[in-house]
Design an enzyme around this catalytic site. Structure first.
Site, PDB file in Angstrom:
ATOM      1  N   HIS A 114      -8.336   0.978  -3.741  1.00  0.00           N
ATOM      2  CA  HIS A 114      -9.231   1.123  -2.696  1.00  0.00           C
ATOM      3  C   HIS A 114     -10.036   2.323  -2.538  1.00  0.00           C
ATOM      4  O   HIS A 114      -9.341   3.212  -1.659  1.00  0.00           O
ATOM      5  CB  HIS A 114      -8.330   0.222  -1.350  1.00  0.00           C
ATOM      6  CG  HIS A 114      -9.146   0.085  -0.157  1.00  0.00           C
ATOM      7  ND1 HIS A 114      -8.721  -0.002   1.037  1.00  0.00           N
ATOM      8  CD2 HIS A 114     -10.449   0.274   0.088  1.00  0.00           C
ATOM      9  CE1 HIS A 114      -9.562  -0.194   1.974  1.00  0.00           C
ATOM     10  NE2 HIS A 114     -10.803   0.113   1.324  1.00  0.00           N
TER      11      HIS A 114
ATOM     12  N   SER B 287       0.673  -1.172   0.021  1.00  0.00           N
ATOM     13  CA  SER B 287      -0.041  -0.017  -0.295  1.00  0.00           C
ATOM     14  C   SER B 287       0.951   1.139  -0.036  1.00  0.00           C
ATOM     15  O   SER B 287       1.783   1.336   0.912  1.00  0.00           O
ATOM     16  CB  SER B 287      -0.844   0.036   1.254  1.00  0.00           C
ATOM     17  OG  SER B 287      -1.394   1.251   1.667  1.00  0.00           O
TER      18      SER B 287
ATOM     19  N   HIS C 203      -1.429  -0.997  -4.357  1.00  0.00           N
ATOM     20  CA  HIS C 203      -2.554  -0.647  -3.210  1.00  0.00           C
ATOM     21  C   HIS C 203      -2.696   0.691  -3.310  1.00  0.00           C
ATOM     22  O   HIS C 203      -1.701   1.342  -2.749  1.00  0.00           O
ATOM     23  CB  HIS C 203      -2.564  -1.410  -2.241  1.00  0.00           C
ATOM     24  CG  HIS C 203      -3.971  -1.644  -1.664  1.00  0.00           C
ATOM     25  ND1 HIS C 203      -5.019  -2.368  -2.109  1.00  0.00           N
ATOM     26  CD2 HIS C 203      -4.234  -0.953  -0.457  1.00  0.00           C
ATOM     27  CE1 HIS C 203      -5.914  -2.146  -1.238  1.00  0.00           C
ATOM     28  NE2 HIS C 203      -5.513  -1.074  -0.239  1.00  0.00           N
TER      29      HIS C 203
ATOM     30  N   ASP D  31      -4.647   3.448  -1.137  1.00  0.00           N
ATOM     31  CA  ASP D  31      -5.492   3.558  -0.162  1.00  0.00           C
ATOM     32  C   ASP D  31      -6.143   5.226  -0.431  1.00  0.00           C
ATOM     33  O   ASP D  31      -5.418   6.036  -0.053  1.00  0.00           O
ATOM     34  CB  ASP D  31      -5.092   3.399   1.246  1.00  0.00           C
ATOM     35  CG  ASP D  31      -4.885   1.812   1.373  1.00  0.00           C
ATOM     36  OD1 ASP D  31      -4.086   1.432   1.926  1.00  0.00           O
ATOM     37  OD2 ASP D  31      -5.840   1.404   1.197  1.00  0.00           O
TER      38      ASP D  31
ATOM     39  N   MET E 129     -11.712   4.468  -0.025  1.00  0.00           N
ATOM     40  CA  MET E 129     -12.589   4.642   1.108  1.00  0.00           C
ATOM     41  C   MET E 129     -13.174   6.064   1.119  1.00  0.00           C
ATOM     42  O   MET E 129     -12.630   7.020   1.556  1.00  0.00           O
ATOM     43  CB  MET E 129     -11.530   4.471   2.182  1.00  0.00           C
ATOM     44  CG  MET E 129     -10.976   3.209   2.548  1.00  0.00           C
ATOM     45  SD  MET E 129      -9.460   2.929   3.686  1.00  0.00           S
ATOM     46  CE  MET E 129      -8.556   3.149   2.084  1.00  0.00           C
TER      47      MET E 129
ATOM     48  N   MET F 252     -11.367  -5.871   5.551  1.00  0.00           N
ATOM     49  CA  MET F 252     -10.424  -5.059   6.099  1.00  0.00           C
ATOM     50  C   MET F 252     -10.162  -5.725   7.666  1.00  0.00           C
ATOM     51  O   MET F 252     -10.864  -6.365   8.252  1.00  0.00           O
ATOM     52  CB  MET F 252     -11.042  -3.769   6.496  1.00  0.00           C
ATOM     53  CG  MET F 252     -11.247  -2.862   5.281  1.00  0.00           C
ATOM     54  SD  MET F 252      -9.714  -2.170   4.499  1.00  0.00           S
ATOM     55  CE  MET F 252      -8.938  -1.367   5.674  1.00  0.00           C
TER      56      MET F 252
ATOM     57  N   MET G  80      -8.544   7.920   0.357  1.00  0.00           N
ATOM     58  CA  MET G  80      -9.299   8.363   1.568  1.00  0.00           C
ATOM     59  C   MET G  80      -9.688   9.957   1.347  1.00  0.00           C
ATOM     60  O   MET G  80      -8.996  10.741   0.967  1.00  0.00           O
ATOM     61  CB  MET G  80      -8.604   8.292   2.827  1.00  0.00           C
ATOM     62  CG  MET G  80      -7.973   6.755   3.135  1.00  0.00           C
ATOM     63  SD  MET G  80      -6.782   7.029   4.716  1.00  0.00           S
ATOM     64  CE  MET G  80      -6.402   5.075   4.396  1.00  0.00           C
TER      65      MET G  80
ATOM     66  N   ASP H 256      -6.618  -6.567   4.079  1.00  0.00           N
ATOM     67  CA  ASP H 256      -6.123  -5.463   4.151  1.00  0.00           C
ATOM     68  C   ASP H 256      -5.960  -4.758   5.524  1.00  0.00           C
ATOM     69  O   ASP H 256      -6.750  -4.533   6.068  1.00  0.00           O
ATOM     70  CB  ASP H 256      -6.815  -4.228   3.396  1.00  0.00           C
ATOM     71  CG  ASP H 256      -6.147  -2.835   3.164  1.00  0.00           C
ATOM     72  OD1 ASP H 256      -6.816  -2.152   2.392  1.00  0.00           O
ATOM     73  OD2 ASP H 256      -5.338  -2.875   3.890  1.00  0.00           O
ATOM     74  N   GLY H 257      -4.691  -4.650   6.139  1.00  0.00           N
ATOM     75  CA  GLY H 257      -4.563  -4.034   7.610  1.00  0.00           C
ATOM     76  C   GLY H 257      -3.704  -4.917   8.408  1.00  0.00           C
ATOM     77  O   GLY H 257      -4.339  -5.876   8.704  1.00  0.00           O
ATOM     78  N   GLY H 258      -2.627  -4.347   8.641  1.00  0.00           N
ATOM     79  CA  GLY H 258      -1.704  -5.057   9.576  1.00  0.00           C
ATOM     80  C   GLY H 258      -1.257  -6.494   9.373  1.00  0.00           C
ATOM     81  O   GLY H 258      -0.869  -7.374  10.261  1.00  0.00           O
TER      82      GLY H 258
ATOM     83  N   PHE I 267      -6.188   4.327   8.420  1.00  0.00           N
ATOM     84  CA  PHE I 267      -4.581   4.607   8.708  1.00  0.00           C
ATOM     85  C   PHE I 267      -3.932   3.247   8.496  1.00  0.00           C
ATOM     86  O   PHE I 267      -4.405   2.296   8.978  1.00  0.00           O
ATOM     87  CB  PHE I 267      -4.482   4.975  10.325  1.00  0.00           C
ATOM     88  CG  PHE I 267      -5.469   6.268  10.494  1.00  0.00           C
ATOM     89  CD1 PHE I 267      -6.746   6.144  11.163  1.00  0.00           C
ATOM     90  CD2 PHE I 267      -4.813   7.596  10.396  1.00  0.00           C
ATOM     91  CE1 PHE I 267      -7.361   7.198  11.324  1.00  0.00           C
ATOM     92  CE2 PHE I 267      -5.564   8.656  10.559  1.00  0.00           C
ATOM     93  CZ  PHE I 267      -6.791   8.774  11.118  1.00  0.00           C
ATOM     94  N   GLY I 268      -2.716   3.534   7.984  1.00  0.00           N
ATOM     95  CA  GLY I 268      -1.768   2.438   8.195  1.00  0.00           C
ATOM     96  C   GLY I 268      -0.965   2.171   9.740  1.00  0.00           C
ATOM     97  O   GLY I 268      -1.380   2.883  10.610  1.00  0.00           O
TER      98      GLY I 268
HETATM   99  C1  DX5 Z   1      -6.669   1.444   6.000  1.00  0.00           C
HETATM  100  C2  DX5 Z   1      -5.542   0.984   5.221  1.00  0.00           C
HETATM  101  C3  DX5 Z   1      -4.357   0.169   5.660  1.00  0.00           C
HETATM  102  C4  DX5 Z   1      -3.155  -0.030   4.799  1.00  0.00           C
HETATM  103  C5  DX5 Z   1      -2.414  -0.772   5.168  1.00  0.00           C
HETATM  104  O1  DX5 Z   1      -7.506   2.043   5.804  1.00  0.00           O
HETATM  105  O2  DX5 Z   1      -6.147   0.411   4.087  1.00  0.00           O
HETATM  106  O3  DX5 Z   1      -4.817  -0.864   6.090  1.00  0.00           O
HETATM  107  O4  DX5 Z   1      -3.942  -0.567   3.589  1.00  0.00           O
HETATM  108  O5  DX5 Z   1      -1.750  -0.563   6.151  1.00  0.00           O
HETATM  109  P1  DX5 Z   1      -0.783  -1.265   6.970  1.00  0.00           P
HETATM  110  O6  DX5 Z   1       0.010  -2.550   6.312  1.00  0.00           O
HETATM  111  O7  DX5 Z   1       0.451  -0.370   7.628  1.00  0.00           O
HETATM  112  O8  DX5 Z   1      -1.662  -1.968   8.115  1.00  0.00           O
HETATM  113 ZN    ZN Z   2      -6.627  -0.239   1.612  1.00  0.00          ZN
END
Ligand code: DX5
Ligand code: ZN
Length: 221
Positions: free
Chosen positions: A68, A9, A34, A36, A70, A139, A38, A177-179, A145-146
């Site tokens: 993606h 991302s 990817h 993101d 959002m 998600m 927002m 996606d996420g963590g 947020f990352g």
């Molecule tokens: C949240 C984003 C994050 C991002 C990935 O809205 O979509 O999930 O893509 O972030 P990391 O890999 O740092 O959790």
């Molecule tokens: Zn994403």
């Protein structure tokens, strides 16, 4: 044999040298990029628009771009990102008044469509649109947020989605996606995912190839 896709991302990339950073992560073995997107309305953060997608295409990035959204509403940005060179476009069902129409718009614009589920969003939004989906994005953090921690209950939801897809007979990919990190990617794959978004796990490391190679080793284990 499952084909696994690593999707860094750019949320965690170096925006002062974005083209170079994207080139670097693709050279390090990433499969797609990817985006993101927002709008500080649907989620409490603001990132970038279709011009960044076009700028990367003009810079010479040819890899698939996985947008993606959002954002709310979604239709105008679907059209603008498709025109700017997006490959995949996904959105959150809560952000569209007419989900089928928004998915069809993605397809009509020549892109592949995805639907995105927040941790608490129920799966019934899938009931009448599986035939339109290239991928389902789950998600594993709350959007915006990352660098957040993976929500463990996502694995059970992931297993449910895998069952829904198998029962549907459609060839639909599952993106998480996420963590996502080296130390959890295998468990996520075992639960049924085959596309992995990773922002901070990759871009916060000095050696992108080293971390992507470690992710692939986990997936091959
Ligand atoms: C949240 C984003 C994050 C991002 C990935 O809205 O979509 O999930 O893509 O972030 P990391 O890999 O740092 O959790
Ligand atoms: Zn994403």
């Amino acid at each position: 044999m499952t084909t696994f896709t690593i999707a860094p991302s750019i949320l965690s990339a170096d925006f002062a040298r974005l083209g170079e950073d994207v080139e670097k992560v693709l050279a390090a073995g990433a499969d797609i990029i990817h985006f993101d997107v927002m709008d500080n309305h649907y989620v409490p953060n603001l990132t970038f628009g279709p011009m960044i997608c076009k700028a990367l295409r003009d810079y010479g990035i040819t890899a698939p771009i996985d947008v993606h959204l959002m954002v709310k509403p979604v239709n105008d940005l679907i059209e603008q990102f498709a025109d700017a060179g997006a490959t995949y476009i996904s959105f959150h069902p809560e952000a569209s008044d007419h989900i089928d129409r928004s998915l069809q718009l993605i397809i009509d614009k020549g892109c592949q469509a995805g639907l995105v589920f927040n941790p608490a969003t129920p799966l019934y939004y899938l009931d009448h649109v599986m035939d339109k989906l290239h991928h389902i994005l789950l998600m594993s953090v709350n959007p915006g947020f990352g660098g957040q921690s993976f929500i463990p209950s996502t694995l059970d939801k992931l297993r449910l989605v895998k069952q829904c897809i198998l029962q549907s007979g459609h060839d639909i990919r599952i993106e998480i996606d996420g963590g996502v990190k080296v130390d959890n990617i295998r468990a996520i794959a075992e639960a049924g995912a085959d596309m992995f978004v990773a922002g901070s796990a990759i871009f916060n490391q000095p050696d992108y190839k080293h971390v992507i190679d470690k992710m692939r080793a986990e997936l091959a284990a």
